[in-house]
Design an enzyme around this catalytic site. Structure first.
Site, mmCIF file in Angstrom:
data_model
loop_
_atom_site.group_PDB
_atom_site.id
_atom_site.type_symbol
_atom_site.label_atom_id
_atom_site.label_comp_id
_atom_site.label_asym_id
_atom_site.label_seq_id
_atom_site.Cartn_x
_atom_site.Cartn_y
_atom_site.Cartn_z
ATOM 1 N N SER A 141 -1.373 8.076 -5.194
ATOM 2 C CA SER A 141 -2.156 9.172 -5.773
ATOM 3 C C SER A 141 -1.675 10.487 -5.194
ATOM 4 O O SER A 141 -1.105 10.524 -4.089
ATOM 5 C CB SER A 141 -3.636 8.978 -5.438
ATOM 6 O OG SER A 141 -4.393 10.137 -5.750
ATOM 7 N N TYR A 154 -10.232 7.280 0.713
ATOM 8 C CA TYR A 154 -9.319 7.075 -0.404
ATOM 9 C C TYR A 154 -7.947 7.679 -0.096
ATOM 10 O O TYR A 154 -6.908 7.042 -0.308
ATOM 11 C CB TYR A 154 -9.909 7.699 -1.664
ATOM 12 C CG TYR A 154 -9.065 7.552 -2.907
ATOM 13 C CD1 TYR A 154 -8.901 6.318 -3.521
ATOM 14 C CD2 TYR A 154 -8.440 8.657 -3.479
ATOM 15 C CE1 TYR A 154 -8.131 6.178 -4.669
ATOM 16 C CE2 TYR A 154 -7.675 8.527 -4.629
ATOM 17 C CZ TYR A 154 -7.524 7.295 -5.216
ATOM 18 O OH TYR A 154 -6.763 7.164 -6.351
#
Length: 256
Positions: A141, A154
């Site tokens: 990401s 995350y």
């Protein structure tokens, strides 16, 4: 892109980015094994892929469970006799304050997003080494490079995936194995739509999100799918150990 004759495993392949990658691979000639925890959507996806091209299969798999991952790879090898591409796409998110984040939250996310990639990679590597070739695509990401408040866990997992990718590329390049990380930004998936729907100011949030993108739109799953097909193909034969950011230019923006 030509993936003819190649066999690919796509984890989390029944929805969102994973589904788009699976479709793009099949359209490029690959046989795709969809690994997912959703048995209904997983089988629907496998049936859908058969209509697009080569018939693959669905294998119910929790990537955080070593025995299920071993079964996934064993069944794939029994059925197709090779694994050319592994896409470590299965993942979850956790966006809440660090103080409110529990050890269970941390363990759950790390087990799926990071440990899952480790287990799947470990399971396919011996077969890729015997073949003398293979590609591992880890879906990370843009949070690995720049993140937002309440995204620490995350971001840590996705950052770890970048380092893991680099290590695999270094360790197994001499065996013909390439490893890359794809780093999407905001992507129009069911998950993204649920995030908007749960916002009390959905229209405002969507406009603000769009304004972050110099290209004027957020990423579509198909954008990731096409890039993944290229990176998995022989056209990308000398690309390894790097991270490909696909976020419409969000990371280029200086925020005040």
């Amino acid at each position: 892109m030509d993936l003819s004759g190649k066999v690919a495993i796509v984890t989390g392949g029944a929805a969102g980015i994973g589904l788009a990658i699976s479709e793009s691979f099949v359209q490029s000639g690959a046989t795709v094994v969809v690994a997912d925890v959703d048995s209904v959507e997983g089988q629907k996806t496998a049936d859908r892929l058969c209509k697009l091209g080569n018939c693959g299969s669905f294998i119910l798999t929790n990537v955080a469970c070593a025995s299920q991952v071993e079964d996934l790879v064993r069944i794939t090898m029994t059925s197709y006799h090779r694994v050319d591409v592994l896409v470590n796409n299965a993942g979850i998110t956790e966006f809440k304050s660090l103080i409110e984040t529990t050890a269970r939250d941390w363990d759950r996310l790390m087990n799926i997003d990071l440990k899952g990639a480790f287990l799947c990679t470990k399971a396919v590597l011996p077969h890729m080494i015997v073949q003398g070739a293979g590609v591992i695509l880890n879906i990370s990401s843009n949070h690995a490079f720049a993140t937002l408040p309440n995204s620490e866990v995350y971001a840590a997992a996705k950052g770890g995936l970048i380092a893991f990718t680099q290590g695999v590329a270094q360790s197994y390049g001499s065996n013909g194995v390439r490893a890359l990380a794809i780093c999407p930004g905001y992507t129009d998936t069911p998950h993204y739509r649920r995030w908007l729907d749960n916002s009390p100011e959905q229209d405002t949030l969507e406009r603000a999100t769009l304004q972050l993108h110099p290209l004027g739109r957020i990423i579509r799953s198909e954008d990731i799918g096409r890039a993944a097909a290229f990176l998995a193909s022989d056209d990308a034969a000398m690309i390894t150990g790097t991270s490909v950011v696909i976020d419409g230019g969000v990371l280029t923006r200086l925020h005040f």
